[in-house]
Design a protein around this motif. Structure first.
Motif, PDB file in Angstrom:
ATOM      1  N   ALA A  74      39.588  60.574  12.311  1.00 53.88           N
ATOM      2  CA  ALA A  74      39.500  59.325  12.866  1.00 53.88           C
ATOM      3  C   ALA A  74      40.529  58.945  14.029  1.00 53.88           C
ATOM      4  CB  ALA A  74      39.421  58.320  11.790  1.00 53.88           C
ATOM      5  N   HIS A  75      41.625  59.487  13.725  1.00 55.57           N
ATOM      6  CA  HIS A  75      42.677  59.465  14.584  1.00 55.57           C
ATOM      7  C   HIS A  75      42.690  60.477  15.866  1.00 55.57           C
ATOM      8  CE1 HIS A  75      47.581  59.168  15.275  1.00 55.57           C
ATOM      9  NE2 HIS A  75      46.734  58.357  16.091  1.00 55.57           N
ATOM     10  N   THR A  76      42.039  61.584  15.524  1.00 57.94           N
ATOM     11  CA  THR A  76      41.980  62.349  16.686  1.00 57.94           C
ATOM     12  C   THR A  76      40.858  61.693  17.829  1.00 57.94           C
ATOM     13  OG1 THR A  76      42.510  64.368  15.405  1.00 57.94           O
ATOM     14  CG2 THR A  76      41.325  64.796  17.433  1.00 57.94           C
ATOM     15  N   LEU A  77      39.851  61.374  17.073  1.00 58.43           N
ATOM     16  CA  LEU A  77      38.645  60.575  17.724  1.00 58.43           C
ATOM     17  C   LEU A  77      39.168  59.511  18.553  1.00 58.43           C
ATOM     18  CD1 LEU A  77      35.684  60.321  18.458  1.00 58.43           C
ATOM     19  CD2 LEU A  77      35.546  58.633  16.592  1.00 58.43           C
ATOM     20  N   ALA A  78      39.920  58.751  18.033  1.00 58.94           N
ATOM     21  CA  ALA A  78      40.680  57.369  18.805  1.00 58.94           C
ATOM     22  C   ALA A  78      41.314  57.974  19.957  1.00 58.94           C
ATOM     23  CB  ALA A  78      41.374  56.686  17.941  1.00 58.94           C
ATOM     24  N   THR A  79      42.237  58.929  19.775  1.00 62.29           N
ATOM     25  CA  THR A  79      43.148  59.729  20.749  1.00 62.29           C
ATOM     26  C   THR A  79      42.376  60.187  21.889  1.00 62.29           C
ATOM     27  OG1 THR A  79      44.710  60.102  19.385  1.00 62.29           O
ATOM     28  CG2 THR A  79      44.955  61.240  21.268  1.00 62.29           C
ATOM     29  N   ALA A  80      41.430  60.956  21.596  1.00 60.30           N
ATOM     30  CA  ALA A  80      40.389  61.648  22.453  1.00 60.30           C
ATOM     31  C   ALA A  80      39.648  60.807  23.609  1.00 60.30           C
ATOM     32  CB  ALA A  80      39.196  62.670  22.045  1.00 60.30           C
ATOM     33  N   LEU A  81      39.411  59.528  22.872  1.00 62.20           N
ATOM     34  CA  LEU A  81      38.758  58.352  23.476  1.00 62.20           C
ATOM     35  C   LEU A  81      39.563  57.359  24.359  1.00 62.20           C
ATOM     36  CD1 LEU A  81      35.772  57.774  21.036  1.00 62.20           C
ATOM     37  CD2 LEU A  81      35.814  59.100  23.360  1.00 62.20           C
ATOM     38  N   ASP A  82      40.712  57.616  24.000  1.00 63.31           N
ATOM     39  CA  ASP A  82      42.157  56.828  24.507  1.00 63.31           C
ATOM     40  C   ASP A  82      41.624  55.189  24.260  1.00 63.31           C
ATOM     41  OD1 ASP A  82      44.359  56.433  25.810  1.00 63.31           O
ATOM     42  OD2 ASP A  82      43.230  55.694  27.785  1.00 63.31           O
ATOM     43  N   LEU A  83      41.506  55.160  22.888  1.00 68.42           N
ATOM     44  CA  LEU A  83      41.221  53.791  22.277  1.00 68.42           C
ATOM     45  C   LEU A  83      42.270  53.388  21.300  1.00 68.42           C
ATOM     46  CD1 LEU A  83      37.618  54.135  21.443  1.00 68.42           C
ATOM     47  CD2 LEU A  83      38.647  52.921  23.391  1.00 68.42           C
ATOM     48  N   PRO A 121      48.829  68.024  14.385  1.00 66.20           N
ATOM     49  CA  PRO A 121      48.414  68.782  15.607  1.00 66.20           C
ATOM     50  C   PRO A 121      48.332  67.575  16.731  1.00 66.20           C
ATOM     51  CG  PRO A 121      46.504  68.455  14.200  1.00 66.20           C
ATOM     52  CD  PRO A 121      47.645  68.262  13.527  1.00 66.20           C
ATOM     53  N   THR A 122      48.823  67.989  18.088  1.00 63.88           N
ATOM     54  CA  THR A 122      48.612  66.818  18.937  1.00 63.88           C
ATOM     55  C   THR A 122      47.288  67.103  19.964  1.00 63.88           C
ATOM     56  OG1 THR A 122      50.042  68.488  20.586  1.00 63.88           O
ATOM     57  CG2 THR A 122      51.147  67.058  19.327  1.00 63.88           C
ATOM     58  N   VAL A 123      46.620  65.964  20.450  1.00 66.13           N
ATOM     59  CA  VAL A 123      45.311  66.248  20.878  1.00 66.13           C
ATOM     60  C   VAL A 123      45.654  65.214  22.353  1.00 66.13           C
ATOM     61  CG1 VAL A 123      44.046  66.789  19.203  1.00 66.13           C
ATOM     62  CG2 VAL A 123      44.482  64.169  19.778  1.00 66.13           C
ATOM     63  N   GLY A 124      44.623  65.450  23.348  1.00 67.17           N
ATOM     64  CA  GLY A 124      45.052  64.508  24.549  1.00 67.17           C
ATOM     65  C   GLY A 124      43.681  63.619  24.392  1.00 67.17           C
ATOM     66  N   SER A 125      43.903  62.787  25.522  1.00 64.93           N
ATOM     67  CA  SER A 125      42.626  61.939  25.913  1.00 64.93           C
ATOM     68  C   SER A 125      41.989  62.521  26.864  1.00 64.93           C
ATOM     69  CB  SER A 125      43.080  60.514  26.317  1.00 64.93           C
ATOM     70  OG  SER A 125      43.979  59.783  25.505  1.00 64.93           O
ATOM     71  N   VAL A 126      40.714  62.366  26.753  1.00 68.99           N
ATOM     72  CA  VAL A 126      39.661  63.161  27.785  1.00 68.99           C
ATOM     73  C   VAL A 126      38.786  61.966  28.493  1.00 68.99           C
ATOM     74  CG1 VAL A 126      39.322  65.269  26.421  1.00 68.99           C
ATOM     75  CG2 VAL A 126      37.713  63.248  25.954  1.00 68.99           C
ATOM     76  N   VAL A 127      38.815  60.785  28.110  1.00 65.75           N
ATOM     77  CA  VAL A 127      38.141  59.621  28.718  1.00 65.75           C
ATOM     78  C   VAL A 127      38.987  58.355  28.516  1.00 65.75           C
ATOM     79  CG1 VAL A 127      35.680  60.444  28.461  1.00 65.75           C
ATOM     80  CG2 VAL A 127      36.864  59.193  26.692  1.00 65.75           C
ATOM     81  N   ASP A 128      38.698  57.277  29.219  1.00 64.66           N
ATOM     82  CA  ASP A 128      39.282  56.121  29.049  1.00 64.66           C
ATOM     83  C   ASP A 128      38.374  55.059  28.508  1.00 64.66           C
ATOM     84  OD1 ASP A 128      38.213  55.417  31.145  1.00 64.66           O
ATOM     85  OD2 ASP A 128      39.215  55.492  32.688  1.00 64.66           O
ATOM     86  N   ARG A 129      38.935  53.746  28.123  1.00 67.46           N
ATOM     87  CA  ARG A 129      38.112  52.805  27.589  1.00 67.46           C
ATOM     88  C   ARG A 129      36.881  52.546  28.209  1.00 67.46           C
ATOM     89  NH1 ARG A 129      37.931  47.604  28.447  1.00 67.46           N
ATOM     90  NH2 ARG A 129      37.238  46.067  26.889  1.00 67.46           N
TER      91      ARG A 129
END
Length: 317
Positions: free
Chosen positions: A55-64, A197-205
Motif C-alpha cells: 500500500a505504501h509503495t503504491l502511494a509513493t509510486a503515484l505520488d499521493l 526499500p525506497t521507491v520513487g514516484s512515476v506519476v503525479d496526482r
C-alpha cells in the motif's frame, strides 16, 4: 491521456512496485485495476506478507498522500474521521481532520474494529465524504482505500458485514512468496542499509486523475455486456447461493473489466479482461446457504461455474 499512454503509465507503476515488494504481478495488477477503476481493495492474509509495504509503495509510486489506520477494538469513529477541537486563543472550535483525509488510506486489520467504527469507513468509501458534527466534508481526490483483514479463524476477528464487503471493488490475497521469492527478499535486504526499500514516484496526482478517466473511453461491445449480465445472473440461480451478485456487483465487474483493458493497452474490453478480474470482483460478494457454508463450498468455484456456464462471446477487432 489516451489508452496507450495510460497502459505505459500502469506499466511504470507496476515496475516500481516490483522493485520494493516481492509478489505475483497478477496481484499488483488486481490492485492497480481498482485504482484505475476508482474502486477499493480488500486484502485478506496473515500478518507479515507485505500488505502494508504494498500500500505504501503504491502511494509513493503515484505520488499521493498516504495514511495508515490501525483498527483495534477500542477505535472510535472520530479516530478515523477527525473531530472538532477547542482553540483557546480563538475562542472557538476548529476541525482537526482525521487520517481518512488522504489519497491512499490503509485500513489495517479492519475486522478487529467494532461495527460503529467500520460504518464510518463505509460512508467514506461509498460516498467519498464524511459526516462530522452535522457537517459533510468531501474527501480529497483521488481517494482510495486498501483494507486488510486477518483470516476470521484468528482470535479477535469477526467477519465483515455483507454490506461492507460489497463496497470493495476487488478482494485478493498476498500469499507467501515461493522459495525463489524468499531468497530474493533476503538478497535485497542484504544489499541495502535500511529495513524498508525506497521507491520513487512515476506519476503525479493530476496524472492519476487523468488515468482514472481513461476507462470511460473504453468500448464495451453489447455481446460483452450481455456476457457480464449472464455470468452475474448465473450466480443467483445456483442452489448453493443464498444471495447472488447484486446490481452493484455487476457494475463493479463492468468497471473493473474496463480498467483491466486499459492496463492491457486495449481501447475495448475483451473476454480475457473479464476473466482476469471476475474472481477478484465477484467471489467476496456471494452469500452462501448455511448448508453450503457448513460443507465448505468455495465461492470461487461457484463463480467459475457461472463463467463456464455462459458461452464466451467472439470478438471481431
Amino acid at each position: 491521456m489516451n489508452v496507450a499512454e495510460a497502459a505505459d503509465t500502469c506499466e511504470d507503476v507496476l515496475a516500481e512496485i516490483g522493485t520494493a515488494v516481492i509478489g505475483e504481478r497478477t496481484l499488483f495488477e488486481t490492485i492497480l485495476t481498482a485504482v484505475v477503476g476508482q474502486g477499493h481493495v480488500l486484502v485478506e492474509d496473515v500478518p507479515g506478507t507485505g500488505k502494508t509495504l504494498t500500500a505504501h509503495t503504491l502511494a509513493t509510486a503515484l505520488d499521493l498522500e498516504f495514511t495508515r489506520i490501525q483498527f483495534t477494538p477500542d477505535l472510535l469513529p472520530a479516530d478515523i474521521t477527525g473531530t472538532h477541537v477547542y482553540d483557546e486563543h480563538a475562542g472557538e472550535f476548529s476541525f482537526e481532520p482525521g487520517p481518512i483525509f488522504a489519497n491512499v488510506v490503509l485500513a489495517d486489520e479492519i475486522n478487529r474494529a467494532p461495527p460503529k467504527t467500520q460504518a464510518a469507513l463505509l460512508e467514506a468509501m461509498g460516498e467519498r465524504q464524511v459526516s462530522i458534527g452535522g457537517e459533510t466534508r468531501d474527501l480529497p481526490e483521488p481517494f482510495f482505500v486498501i483494507a486488510t483483514q486477518n483470516p476470521v479463524e484468528q482470535e479477535g476477528t469477526f467477519p465483515l458485514p455483507e454490506a461492507q464487503v460489497d463496497r470493495f471493488m476487488v478482494k485478493t490475497e498476498m500469499g507467501y512468496p515461493d522459495r525463489a521469492g524468499d531468497l530474493e527478499l533476503l538478497d535485497r535486504r542484504a544489499d541495502r542499509q535500511s529495513r524498508t526499500p525506497t521507491v520513487g514516484s512515476v506519476v503525479d496526482r493530476e496524472s492519476v486523475l487523468d488515468l482514472q478517466g481513461v476507462p470511460e473511453t473504453v468500448t464495451v461491445d453489447p455481446a460483452i455486456r450481455a456476457y457480464l449480465v449472464d455470468v452475474c445472473r448465473a450466480t443467483r440461480d445456483d442452489e448453493r447461493v443464498d444471495v447472488g451478485i447484486s446490481p452493484r456487483g455487476l457494475q463493479r465487474l463492468f468497471e473493473a473489466s474496463r480498467a483491466r483493458a486499459v492496463i492491457a493497452g486495449r481501447d475495448y474490453v475483451a473476454p480475457e479482461d473479464v476473466h482476469a478480474v471476475v474472481n477478484a470482483v465477484l467471489d467476496h460478494r456471494l452469500v452462501l446457504t448455511t448448508e453450503a457454508d457448513v460443507r465448505g463450498v468455495d465461492p470461487r468455484s461457484i463463480v467459475e461455474g457461472a463463467v463456464n456456464s455462459v458461452p464466451v462471446p467472439s470478438m471481431d477487432s
